[in-house]
Design an enzyme around this catalytic site. Structure first.
Site, PDB file in Angstrom:
ATOM      1  N   CYS A  98       0.814  -1.224   0.000  1.00  0.00           N
ATOM      2  CA  CYS A  98       0.000   0.000   0.000  1.00  0.00           C
ATOM      3  C   CYS A  98       0.852   1.280   0.000  1.00  0.00           C
ATOM      4  O   CYS A  98       0.394   2.343  -0.414  1.00  0.00           O
ATOM      5  CB  CYS A  98      -0.934   0.000   1.204  1.00  0.00           C
ATOM      6  SG  CYS A  98      -0.113  -0.431   2.739  1.00  0.00           S
ATOM      7  N   HIS A 135      -2.403   6.917   3.166  1.00  0.00           N
ATOM      8  CA  HIS A 135      -0.944   7.031   3.218  1.00  0.00           C
ATOM      9  C   HIS A 135      -0.508   8.244   2.387  1.00  0.00           C
ATOM     10  O   HIS A 135      -0.768   8.322   1.186  1.00  0.00           O
ATOM     11  CB  HIS A 135      -0.284   5.787   2.619  1.00  0.00           C
ATOM     12  CG  HIS A 135      -0.403   4.551   3.471  1.00  0.00           C
ATOM     13  ND1 HIS A 135      -0.881   4.549   4.757  1.00  0.00           N
ATOM     14  CD2 HIS A 135      -0.064   3.257   3.197  1.00  0.00           C
ATOM     15  CE1 HIS A 135      -0.841   3.318   5.245  1.00  0.00           C
ATOM     16  NE2 HIS A 135      -0.358   2.517   4.309  1.00  0.00           N
TER      17      HIS A 135
END
Ligand code: NAP
Length: 362
Positions: A158, A253
């Site tokens: 990710c 993120h």
């Protein structure tokens, strides 16, 4: 169109819960099978996730009373599922690899979020906007294992979702990027549930995530690489240096990115134009989970921000901003992607949609 019957392995975890939420009312996929560890097996899903359901929507009615199975019960899964999403976590990666291979051997395509098979030589590591052509390796994979229907496809970590598509868009436009420096500010949901202890996270930033910098630096080299004689050849034109940190944010993120071009350097206006106009295979194929614009450039000087921008285009778009000159490299910018959607379950769903549309899942 008849819906495909799908199973979720690791259905009780952070990624598994996101699959359940995102697949509710999916046009092509019907969740009929749920599996997790032996600790959850044998009870209804609603019992298995009691006190740890993390989604902001209720568990879908048709899911609540499905009995959770043990991931090891492959025969049962093979009787019910056309294919499975794999999102279970075991510290022994060889065991994860072995289990995923057994599912494939039993005739089920495996669309995986786990890291165990990312470096397996005949397994494609997919971001459909970047390397859908890597699916060509599946013919070799099936031949190597003598699998007729089953196969394994993985998605990358990710941490790299936010910056790699913007880099790829520049490469595709003829501006080769040769060096990248990244610092990631990664959300706590990336560590699963319950994840990092609250006393480590509140009022704090943890400047280390085990294994994450290696993944951030190396996985792009396979994704941006080629296939030769049934094997992946890593991209050797690009060098990446990463620092990965954990920050007290629930989802999303963020990454600060510095880039150096190989020779030609586009103007800032050209970069923004390339990003805003970038489209690829998932958009051409009109896959249900494809974002309309995979990259969104925000002009606001204090964006992107996880809280405000992570859900852009149902959490599937990457949002970039703050493009400016860099005194060491050529440019620097900030990039954001939703780690449990684009970086996990949503990315897996997009992979599966691509596999259906390209005729690999039948
Ligand atoms: P998680 O919240 O810790 O969930 C782990 C899942 O694995 C649970 O369903 C758990 O079942 C199951 N499990 C644990 N031990 C098992 C065993 N021995 N056998 C079978 N199943 C077992 O983790 P997560 O964040 O969802 O991550 C799942 C996978 O996705 C990992 O490989 C992770 O690296 C990857 N991933 C995560 C993210 C993210 O943003 N979180 C992003 C990309 C990739 P029980 O509930 O029964 O224990």
């Amino acid at each position: 169109m008849k819906k495909f019957k799908v199973g979720i392995l690791g259905a009780t975890g952070m990624v598994g819960q996101n699959y359940i939420k995102l697949l509710d009312k999916h046009l092509w996929f019907d969740v009929v099978y749920l599996a997790a560890s032996v600790n959850s097996a044998g009870v209804t899903y609603k019992e298995a996730v009691k006190g740890r359901w993390q989604m902001n929507t209720e568990i879908p009615e048709k899911i609540k009373n499905i009995i959770v199975e043990d991931v090891a019960n492959i025969e049962k899964a093979s009787k019910k599922c056309d294919f499975v999403f794999s999102a279970f976590e075991i510290s022994d990666k060889n065991l994860v690899k072995e289990i995923e291979e057994k599912y494939a051997e039993a005739g089920m395509p495996v669309v995986s979020n786990a890291s165990a098979n990312r470096w397996t030589n005949d397994v494609p590591m997919l971001i459909p906007e970047i390397n859908s052509d890597h699916l060509d390796i599946l013919a070799s994979q099936k031949k190597n294992h003598n699998w007729s229907k089953g196969f394994i496809v993985v998605k990358p970590n990710c941490s790299l979702q936010s910056y790699l598509t913007p880099i790829h868009a520049l490469n595709m436009a003829g501006y080769q990027v040769k060096k990248i420096m990244i610092t990631t500010l990664q959300a706590v949901s990336g560590a699963g549930y319950p994840g990092v202890p609250s006393l480590d996270m509140i009022d704090n930033v943890v400047p280390y995530i085990g294994g994450e910098e290696e993944k951030t630096e190396n996985e792009p080299l396979k994704i941006l690489g080629n296939i030769k004689n049934g094997k992946f050849i890593k991209n050797t034109d690009i060098k990446i240096s990463a620092t990965c940190t954990r920050v007290p944010v629930t989802d999303g993120h963020l990454a600060t990115v510095n880039i150096l071009f190989k020779d030609k350097k586009p103007t800032k206006e050209a970069v923004i134009n390339i990003w805003n106009n970038f489209k690829s295979i998932p958009q051409d194929l009109k896959l249900p989970f494809a974002p309309i614009n995979p990259i969104i450039y925000t002009e606001e000087e204090n964006r992107p921000q996880p809280k405000k921008d992570r859900s852009n285009d149902k959490g599937m778009a990457v949002t970039v901003g703050r493009l400016r000159d860099c005194k060491v490299f050529d440019y620097k910018f900030v990039a954001l992607s939703h780690n449990t959607i684009r970086g996990a379950a949503g990315g897996g769903i997009l992979n599966a949609e691509l596999l259906v549309k390209k005729g690999y899942i039948k």
